[in-house]
Design a protein around this motif. Structure first.
Motif, PDB file in Angstrom:
ATOM      1  N   ASP A 254      44.109  38.068  -3.278  1.00 39.38           N
ATOM      2  CA  ASP A 254      43.530  38.005  -4.620  1.00 39.38           C
ATOM      3  C   ASP A 254      42.497  36.879  -4.687  1.00 39.38           C
ATOM      4  O   ASP A 254      42.846  35.699  -4.642  1.00 39.38           O
ATOM      5  N   PRO A 255      41.198  37.209  -4.789  1.00 39.40           N
ATOM      6  CA  PRO A 255      40.166  36.149  -4.828  1.00 39.40           C
ATOM      7  C   PRO A 255      40.290  35.257  -6.062  1.00 39.40           C
ATOM      8  O   PRO A 255      39.970  34.070  -6.011  1.00 39.40           O
ATOM      9  N   GLU A 256      40.761  35.809  -7.181  1.00 38.17           N
ATOM     10  CA  GLU A 256      40.926  35.005  -8.394  1.00 38.17           C
ATOM     11  C   GLU A 256      41.998  33.935  -8.190  1.00 38.17           C
ATOM     12  O   GLU A 256      41.828  32.781  -8.607  1.00 38.17           O
ATOM     13  N   LYS A 258      42.924  32.663  -5.284  1.00 34.37           N
ATOM     14  CA  LYS A 258      42.403  31.688  -4.322  1.00 34.37           C
ATOM     15  C   LYS A 258      41.460  30.698  -5.017  1.00 34.37           C
ATOM     16  O   LYS A 258      41.536  29.480  -4.791  1.00 34.37           O
ATOM     17  N   GLN A 259      40.587  31.211  -5.880  1.00 32.40           N
ATOM     18  CA  GLN A 259      39.651  30.337  -6.598  1.00 32.40           C
ATOM     19  C   GLN A 259      40.398  29.392  -7.545  1.00 32.40           C
ATOM     20  O   GLN A 259      40.049  28.219  -7.684  1.00 32.40           O
TER      21      GLN A 259
END
Length: 763
Positions: A254-256, A258-259
């Protein structure tokens, strides 16, 4: 299907400026007759109870933060927040609030925050807004002065924040930052430090969202490296990019998420390491920064909990024998940090967090990790285990009892903990102390559950004694195979007196239970023999060991523990009969003789039981009242030779009952003549509050004891008495009738011993 758009968590800000979770429910807006206006209602999703009922006040400042938060204050020092599961639900409720207040829903705050005097307010209202200087290198000093002058005024802070938002001013400032660094313009960099620091103190979520974006956050940190009060700039960016590298031990899809992890780490770093320690004035101006970090952590924990693949892979690699040591250490460290992250959660969130970890098999995984040779990995696993024990010791107990049905004792989780505690190589025993505390929590009956179907205390303690006690006591048993403890054992390398005192304290606790199950074991194993040996070897030295042993035997005497009294006298009297500087052992002997007398003459014992039936084991205040009555009784009110027994008993077996009483009365006058001498000998403390005891040792022998104080030494030299039976029968004069009514509390070796024992927690 439940509408998740309106699903929210209700938070309130506590006195420590931390958000408390008040529960999860669904929010709605409607007219409430009682409040006479449109209101926000939140009903709990569990039982439908009302979590929040808040009227939308036209003058209240509502703030919208991070797209899913609405924050407001209902009274001084009472802040509320709604955290929405979905952005759409937050937008709907925000529109309702703005509709009531007549505001445009595009704003992030519905009211100006006004806390100023009327004069200041009038002056500021004359201008519609705050005009910012053009964002140029040559005007940085002017901008810094404007920011600094706005901070003391809440209204000016608000206007400055709106101006910075609307004009995209922060990004323009960061562009100038790059120019100043390229030109090595130190003066300009110092001004930028003051400006960015001032923007933090505006306490505005909308500005934080810009500053903490992936695009801007490293430049913001760069501005804060150039503190004018320091001779050299800090290297925060270098640390974050080169030293503190993010290790993705399990791939995060999930890139969200990770960010969000990156952002939270960097913002936490800014708060802890970059920003200077705030003053008392500035502390409250950073509350929004604390809230930003808090809600980020809540989101991260929630997103990781919902990612079943991530957690499944994590625990699979942790327990896989093929995983190399470096990788396993990274996995354990991540799990430790994950658990530490959860400590910021409120109880409801933390419950869900640990239940998820339990379902994923965290305890079996810890059992595997603790059995490994890597000390660093075991240390991290111990920290994780401590979080679990502190959260729910019953969950850990249930697991270890279940695994005992399948595994040998040697590899049980709790036995691994005991072994690590015993074998701790740290000279300071830091790990051992931590593990000892966890073990104590697990075996503490006070936090064990009791239900209609089972008693955790019985089940777990039975399991512990059967499967774990031999592991816990192994070092003690190995160290005491000879007549005395061996030397050189790291776990027991104290002075012998310290070890003896520990053993005495343990045994005293057991005797204090007054449980015949333990008493029978003590007698069967002749466990008083080493105590008596230690007492005699100590000689006449007046020290803590001497006092502790005497107090133990005095407790047996005062509490009249018959089985132990008989055992001590029958087996150790010859060794103790010459101890005459205290009367404890002679008192025990007298107790023993009284027991034998009652066994030989049950009729006399029956009469005594009748006499003391109405007084025996009364509470202290009742006993004191009766003693006062004895002292106030005129001796003329009692006739000599009259025993206080019911008529039915007087006419029955008078000859058998009255025989010892008559013999006692024959000796009465002789004893009265000896009384003064006894008082002089026993008055060791010099106090003037005499108390008395009357006791029988046989049918033809009695002892009259006079003690000068309730705190006298038991049986001190010159004090020939010992405890007797309250309310002994007989016709006596005023003085002896008073004696028969009093029970004296004995404190060993005076106030000095009491202080010593309290210091070592032996009383």
């Amino acid at each position: 299907m439940t509408d998740t758009r309106r699903r929210v968590k209700v938070y309130t800000l506590n006195e420590d400026r931390q958000w408390d979770d008040r529960g999860t429910g669904h929010v709605s807006s409607c007219y409430v007759e009682r409040l006479k206006g449109m209101s926000l209602l939140v009903r709990a999703e569990s039982d439908g109870s009302l979590l929040l009922e808040s009227k939308i006040n036209p003058n209240t400042a509502y703030q919208k933060q991070q797209d899913t938060l609405i924050v407001w204050s209902e009274a001084e020092n009472y802040d509320l927040a709604l955290s929405f599961q979905e952005k759409a639900g937050c937008d709907e409720i925000w529109e309702k609030i703005c509709q009531v207040q007549g505001k445009d829903p595009s704003v992030d705050i519905t009211q100006d925050l006004v806390d100023e005097s009327e004069e200041e307010r009038f002056d500021d209202m004359s201008s519609p807004g705050l005009e910012l200087p053009s964002c140029e290198l040559s005007r940085l000093e002017e901008i810094a002065e404007l920011v600094a002058s706005s901070l003391p005024s809440p209204l000016r802070r608000e206007k400055l924040a709106l101006a910075l938002e609307n004009e995209g001013y922060i990004k323009k400032l960061l562009e100038i930052f790059h120019v100043c660094e390229d030109l090595e313009n130190i003066e300009g960099l110092h001004h930028l430090y003051e400006i960015i620091k001032g923007i933090f103190l505006l306490n505005r979520t909308a500005l934080f969202e810009v500053m903490f974006s992936e695009e801007c956050i490293m430049d913001v940190i760069g501005c804060l490296e150039y503190d004018p009060s320091l001779s050299q700039s800090r290297k925060h960016r270098e640390f974050l990019t080169k030293t503190a590298k993010f290790k993705e031990v399990i791939p995060i899809s999930d890139p969200e998420l990770k960010q969000k992890i990156h952002q939270t780490y960097r913002v936490q770093y800014i708060q802890d390491m970059v920003l200077p320690t705030p003053s008392v004035f500035e502390e409250n101006m950073l509350s929004t920064l604390h809230s930003f970090i808090f809600f980020n952590k809540v989101e991260i924990v929630g997103m990781l909990q919902e990612d079943e693949k991530f957690l499944t892979d994590l625990f699979a690699q942790l327990t896989d024998e093929a995983t190399d040591e470096e990788k396993r250490q990274e996995l354990v460290n991540f799990l430790k940090e994950f658990c530490a992250f959860s400590q910021t959660l409120q109880p409801q969130n933390r419950d869900a967090f640990f239940k998820t970890l339990s379902n994923m098999g965290i305890l079996p995984a810890l059992e595997v990790i603790l059995g490994m040779d890597d000390a660093q990995v075991r240390s991290a696993a111990t920290d994780i285990f401590s979080y679990l024990v502190e959260y729910n010791p019953s969950m850990v107990r249930e697991f270890v009892m279940q695994e005992a049905q399948q595994n040998d004792d040697d590899i049980l989780l709790i036995n691994l903990i005991i072994e690590h505690m015993i074998c701790d190589t740290d000279p300071e025993l830091g790990g051992a102390v931590l593990l000892m505390g966890l073990l104590r929590t697990l075996v503490d009956p006070e936090n064990m559950l009791a239900t209609a179907n089972k008693t955790e205390k019985t089940e777990f303690l039975g399991f512990f004694y059967k499967h774990c006690m031999h592991v816990l006591t192994a070092p003690l048993l190995a160290n005491t195979t000879e007549d005395k403890p061996s030397k050189g054992n790291a776990t027991l390398d104290f002075g012998n007196s310290t070890v003896i005192l520990c053993a005495l304290r343990f045994k005293r606790k057991i005797i204090g239970l007054k449980d015949e199950f333990y008493n029978r074991y003590i007698m069967k194993s002749f466990l008083f023999e080493p105590v008596v040996k230690a007492f005699l070897n100590n000689g006449s030295r007046y020290n803590l060991m001497n006092s502790a042993i005497i107090e133990m035997f005095e407790f047996i005497r005062v509490e009249d523990i018959k089985s132990l009294t008989a055992h001590v006298i029958e087996n150790y009297w010859k060794a103790l009969e010459d101890v005459d500087y205290v009367q404890t052992f002679k008192g025990l002997k007298l107790r023993f003789e009284q027991q034998r007398e009652r066994q030989d003459n049950p009729k006399l014992d029956s009469m005594r039981s009748i006499l003391r039936n109405h007084r025996y084991r009364r509470d202290a205040r009742t006993l004191e009242d009766e003693e006062e009555m004895w002292f106030n009784t005129d001796e003329d009110d009692m006739e000599d030779g009259e025993a206080v027994v019911p008529p039915s008993d007087k006419t029955k077996n008078d000859e058998d009952i009255m025989d010892p009483i008559s013999k006692f009365m024959e000796r009465k006058k002789l004893k009265e003549s000896e009384e003064k001498e006894v008082l002089l000998k026993t008055n060791l403390s010099g106090r003037q509050s005499p108390s008395f005891k009357l006791s029988f040792s046989s049918g033809t022998k009695s002892n009259l004891t006079s003690q000068s104080s309730a705190s006298n030494l038991p049986g001190s030299p010159g004090s020939p008495g010992s405890p007797g039976s309250p309310g002994s029968p007989g016709s006596v004069s005023k003085s002896t009738s008073q004696m028969a009514a009093i029970t004296t509390k004995v404190i060993l070796n005076g106030d000095r011993l009491t202080s010593l024992l309290q210091t070592r927690n032996l009383l």
